[in-house]
Design an enzyme around this catalytic site. Structure first.
Site, PDB file in Angstrom:
ATOM      1  NE  ARG A  60      15.895  22.430  -0.797  1.00  0.00           N
ATOM      2  CZ  ARG A  60      16.163  21.166  -0.487  1.00  0.00           C
ATOM      3  NH1 ARG A  60      17.418  20.776  -0.300  1.00  0.00           N
ATOM      4  NH2 ARG A  60      15.184  20.284  -0.335  1.00  0.00           N
ATOM      5  CG  HIS A  83      14.465  21.380  -4.409  1.00  0.00           C
ATOM      6  ND1 HIS A  83      15.557  22.226  -4.449  1.00  0.00           N
ATOM      7  CD2 HIS A  83      14.937  20.192  -3.926  1.00  0.00           C
ATOM      8  CE1 HIS A  83      16.631  21.583  -4.020  1.00  0.00           C
ATOM      9  NE2 HIS A  83      16.277  20.356  -3.686  1.00  0.00           N
ATOM     10  CB  CYS A  84      11.709  26.855  -3.477  1.00  0.00           C
ATOM     11  SG  CYS A  84      12.325  27.058  -5.155  1.00  0.00           S
ATOM     12  CB  VAL A  85       8.519  25.436   0.201  1.00  0.00           C
ATOM     13  CG1 VAL A  85       8.255  26.727  -0.562  1.00  0.00           C
ATOM     14  CG2 VAL A  85       7.812  24.264  -0.477  1.00  0.00           C
TER      15      VAL A  85
END
Length: 382
Positions: free
Chosen positions: A131, A373-375
């Site tokens: 992300r 969401h971060c990855v």
């Protein structure tokens, strides 16, 4: 250090990547943003043509990255790899997934992710946070696709990032799409867009000397709007120096549509810095208008009770709001607070009718402060 909550128990720090951190980076992270104003600010006009769409649009694929650094993850590496593989395999049931891996780790990544996931060894990575490191794709509504890069600098030079700094442009080059470096330093998780001219972000992350030392708020707004194809930025003060991201927006507040958003709320008894931040974000967003001048409808998304989740790690980030929308599904986390997990799933099902809601145990990733969401990074269909 963690900050005590109202009950006296330590409060978790969100998005505190398990990293090796330079002393200079920590000093930079402690530089506070002094402005006290909150709310929406008018910025430069959007450029003609390209804009970053809302993540609910149809995707061509999802991009991810395979972590293999024991220097960063230590004994947690195998667990984090298992979580990355679980996320990749789950998304691959709904849309294509491509995972970037270092050449020495391609076989391991392929074995863990399975045949439905494509693993590339031609785009090396330092860590798994696609992300923040990957390209932000834009469309023009007429079949065009391009990409921007946010000049990733290891969250203010807190982590080594020689490979990750090049991931965005290398992915764009692999696809043959035009690539432009934005006029601002930041990360994809630091900016939310409604796809219709409105952005939201925290000052603590972007208006920070560890990213944009010589830029004022107006200059950063203009650069963000030019990059994302927007005209308005809603700013939250955020929390500075408590985690490696300096409080990314995608752990707390998300856009659902033009004129609609959600904010993950703490328990009423929680009074730590993160809880105060979430309440301020809700108040600010509820009082804001979007780029079209319409009031923003805000859904309260209840967070879990940290006393009831599986993890006792004080750095654990239990962010339901860090979900990922893909073709036909919403991929979210569950943390072991059974009642809160069920309520979060029901809320997501109501907010995203027609999509399957998948809840995954990604506690190893959460102990590193990140989420689904971060990855992930979506590539929208042109």
């Amino acid at each position: 250090m963690t900050e005590p909550s109202a009950s006296g128990a330590p409060s978790p720090r969100r998005l505190d990547r398990r990293t090796f951190v330079a002393a200079a980076g920590l000093a930079a992270a402690g530089t506070a943003w002094a402005a006290t104003a909150t709310g929406k600010a008018h910025a430069a006009a959007a450029p003609g043509g390209f804009a970053v769409p809302l993540d609910t649009v149809a995707h061509t694929r999802t991009w991810m990255a395979w972590p293999d650094s024991s220097a960063i993850w230590g004994r947690q590496l195998a667990g984090v790899q298992a979580d990355i593989a679980l996320v990749a395999k789950t998304i691959a049931r709904y849309e294509p997934v491509t995972v970037c891996a270092n050449s020495a780790s391609v076989a391991t990544a392929r074995g863990a992710c399975g045949s439905a996931v494509t693993v590339l060894g031609s785009i090396p990575v330092d860590d798994c946070w696609m992300r923040d490191t990957g390209p932000v794709f834009r469309t023009d509504g007429g079949g065009g696709l391009d990409a921007i890069g946010l000049n990733f600098n290891g969250w203010g030079n807190k982590q080594a990032h020689a490979k990750d700094a090049l991931v965005a442009q290398r992915i764009a080059a692999s696809l043959g799409v035009p690539f432009t470096a934005a006029g601002v330093v930041g990360e994809g998780g630091a900016v939310e867009t409604d796809g219709n001219g409105t952005l939201m972000a925290t000052r603590s992350s972007l208006i920070n000397t560890n990213r944009n030392r010589n830029m004022k708020q107006a200059q950063i707004e203009a650069a963000l709007c030019e990059a994302f194809g927007a005209t308005e930025v809603i700013w939250f003060n955020g929390v500075t120096g408590r985690d490696i991201t300096d409080d990314h927006i995608d752990a707390t507040s998300r856009f659902l549509a033009a004129g609609a958003g959600l904010v993950q709320m703490p328990l009423a008894t929680d009074n730590d810095a993160w809880s105060k931040d979430a309440r301020q974000q809700y108040q600010t967003l509820s009082a804001s208008r979007d780029a079209a001048g319409n009031p923003i409808r805000v859904t309260q998304f209840q967070g879990p009770d940290y006393g009831l989740i599986r993890s006792s790690d004080p750095n654990f980030g239990a962010a339901y709001a860090n979900y990922y929308v893909c073709n036909g599904a919403v991929i979210s986390a569950q943390f072991g607070d059974v009642r809160a997990d069920a309520a979060a799933k029901a809320t997501l099902q109501r907010l995203f009718p027609g999509r399957v809601v998948e809840q995954l145990d990604i506690d190893r990733l959460g102990a590193g402060g990140g989420g689904i969401h971060c990855v992930t990074q979506q590539q929208p269909r042109p």
